[in-house]
Write an enzyme that holds these catalytic residues in place. Structure first.
Site, PDB file in Angstrom:
ATOM      1  N   LEU A   1      36.262  34.723  48.773  1.00 31.97           N
ATOM      2  CA  LEU A   1      36.978  34.061  47.677  1.00 31.97           C
ATOM      3  C   LEU A   1      36.630  32.580  47.553  1.00 31.97           C
ATOM      4  CD1 LEU A   1      39.174  34.974  45.536  1.00 31.97           C
ATOM      5  CD2 LEU A   1      40.738  33.553  46.879  1.00 31.97           C
ATOM      6  N   HIS A   2      36.294  32.164  46.351  1.00 34.20           N
ATOM      7  CA  HIS A   2      35.970  30.758  46.080  1.00 34.20           C
ATOM      8  C   HIS A   2      36.366  30.427  44.646  1.00 34.20           C
ATOM      9  CE1 HIS A   2      32.429  33.155  44.987  1.00 34.20           C
ATOM     10  NE2 HIS A   2      32.156  32.227  44.079  1.00 34.20           N
TER      11      HIS A   2
ATOM     12  N   HIS B   1      35.211  33.413  39.246  1.00 30.95           N
ATOM     13  CA  HIS B   1      34.314  34.366  38.592  1.00 30.95           C
ATOM     14  C   HIS B   1      34.706  35.792  38.967  1.00 30.95           C
ATOM     15  CE1 HIS B   1      30.557  31.625  37.993  1.00 30.95           C
ATOM     16  NE2 HIS B   1      31.376  31.591  36.963  1.00 30.95           N
TER      17      HIS B   1
END
Lengths: 300, 300
Positions: A239-240, A231
């Site tokens: 951060l993912h 996203h």
């Protein structure tokens, strides 16, 4: 456990003390309601969400339900069906104590599309993120196994390219149709897509291959049934990467906010500075402080 | 009526005789399942749909439910809640006897994500498009004002950079929340995103600026409320651009199929051959002939 479904229910519900003050959002389509109120004198947000109907329970549902005819017309008829309670649970998510920010997060708001240049990021967005200093404690709790350790589906412990993969809260893990997992990176120096360069390709490629491998092994879902994306803006600045079932219509997979991991990798392979320079579009809600920053800078 | 809610339930459910043969569709998001089966030896379709959570029942739901803790992390916790049965009915729709047509109507097809390289396009996709030779007569009818001329919202008649803008059939034009327009280019030599090069930047920029201008003038909706994108694969191979309201959750705006026009322009500015070379991901339904071509080529 009289219901015979292996679950234990407390006799007294702590939610019986919840008093609603406002309905933040009511999604009739998704059978979900977002409430703001008080739980024992503390501010709280409670989300009630009906659960998907499970294929493996419909036979029991048909045999064990009470039925009331509502309408009949030619070959069409409609009924109200009261299923056995254990086949019809509601998922309740409680945020308590809730801050103003939580309340706002769930409130329906108009959105506006913002175009952020690389310079806008440095002069508007980054200072805003830094001054807000959103707490990431819950993320660190996961990475350090202080919370949700039993929910971890896969982990690569490497400090540079490693990550933890676990189910998103939105997924009840009962059916593959709405599979939703999050890969959270172990390194703590990457806020978002904007900060990625060619140097992070090994990290991204590791998440892609090992994340897909783990989903296949654990859930039997191959990469051709997965939507893997980041996203921008993310909802938290660590951060993912999102892993969702391709067929599911989850929020946040729209082109205005989602970036396919495979595109991110290709973009960085073509130009290591792609995400530092590129103008990125994203929606911001009317009550988002960042939107006001863009407005004040004359960028909207 | 022991439940005291003014409804009468029959003791024996006619649905207890329903035997499911297949799940036609399972929408986890909408908590709805579509079943095909037999009801007393007749073909039947049964749709089970959880009902929206009613604001006026939440107080009773909180006081009268049983609760089971699922997860706790910091200020967040989730529960399973078993509400009183009368507050949690399921709507059942029965079509009986159902014809083949009813069954097909509710059937979803599985989708698979395909990764198409630039070479795959030339060796698999392009030959498939050409041999199918889908009719574009309806598009030409619009461009030549032989059909739908009264629906045109805006036109730039230029043969190179011109286009026609008109409402998509999915939009009833009653409210702005789900605004949906299509810009169809006048030139007939561009099949899709795949064929765009830097030479087409004037066309794309013209559609962006004049399309947004026309939407603002006609509907009062500014560019910051619009999602402007191309599909790949498109549903027909004559270049067109989608304009949808940012807030609407229309099908086909997902990151796996939609490409923001502003990204397309930037990509072609960086590299005029971007869309000739790039690997593009897109979903194909199980019954799509193109999917079989990819399978036969060993690309899935």
């Amino acid at each position: 456990d009289p219901s015979g479904n292996g679950e234990e229910y407390g006799e007294k519900s702590i939610l019986s003390g919840f008093k609603t003050t406002t309905v933040l959002k009511d999604s009739a389509l998704e059978k979900t309601i977002f409430l703001h109120g008080k739980l024992d004198d503390q501010e709280a947000v409670v989300i009630l969400q009906k659960t998907p109907i499970r294929e493996d329970t419909v036979a029991e549902m048909f045999s064990g339900s009470r039925l009331k005819l509502e309408m009949r017309n030619d070959i069409y008829s409609t009924y109200h069906l009261q299923p056995p309670a254990h086949l019809n649970v509601i998922k309740a998510t409680v945020v308590c104590p809730a801050t103003e920010k939580h309340v706002k997060k769930y409130q329906v708001q108009e959105s506006f599309l913002v175009e952020e240049t690389g310079e806008d990021y440095l002069s508007i967005t980054l200072p805003y993120i830094q001054e807000q200093s959103f707490s990431l404690q819950w993320v660190f709790n996961i990475l350090e196994k202080k919370a949700e350790a039993d929910r971890i589906v896969y982990e690569d412990p490497d400090p540079d390219v490693g990550f933890v993969l676990l189910p998103d809260f939105k997924w009840d893990q009962k059916q593959m149709e709405d599979l939703y997992l999050i890969a959270i990176v172990h390194r703590r120096d990457l806020k978002s897509l904007r900060e990625l360069t060619a140097a992070h390709l090994p990290l991204l490629q590791n998440i892609s291959s090992k994340g897909k491998g783990a989903v296949l092994e654990r859930y039997g879902l191959p990469a051709s049934k997965l939507r893997v994306y980041l996203h921008y803006q993310p909802s938290y600045y660590h951060l993912h990467v999102h892993f969702t079932a391709l067929g599911s219509e989850v929020r946040g997979c729209g082109v205005e906010r989602a970036h396919l991991l495979s595109d991110v990798v290709q973009n960085l392979q073509s130009d290591g500075q792609h995400y530092r320079k590129r103008t990125l579009c994203f929606p911001l809600r009317a009550d988002d402080g960042l939107l006001r920053k863009f407005e004040r800078a004359g960028r909207l």
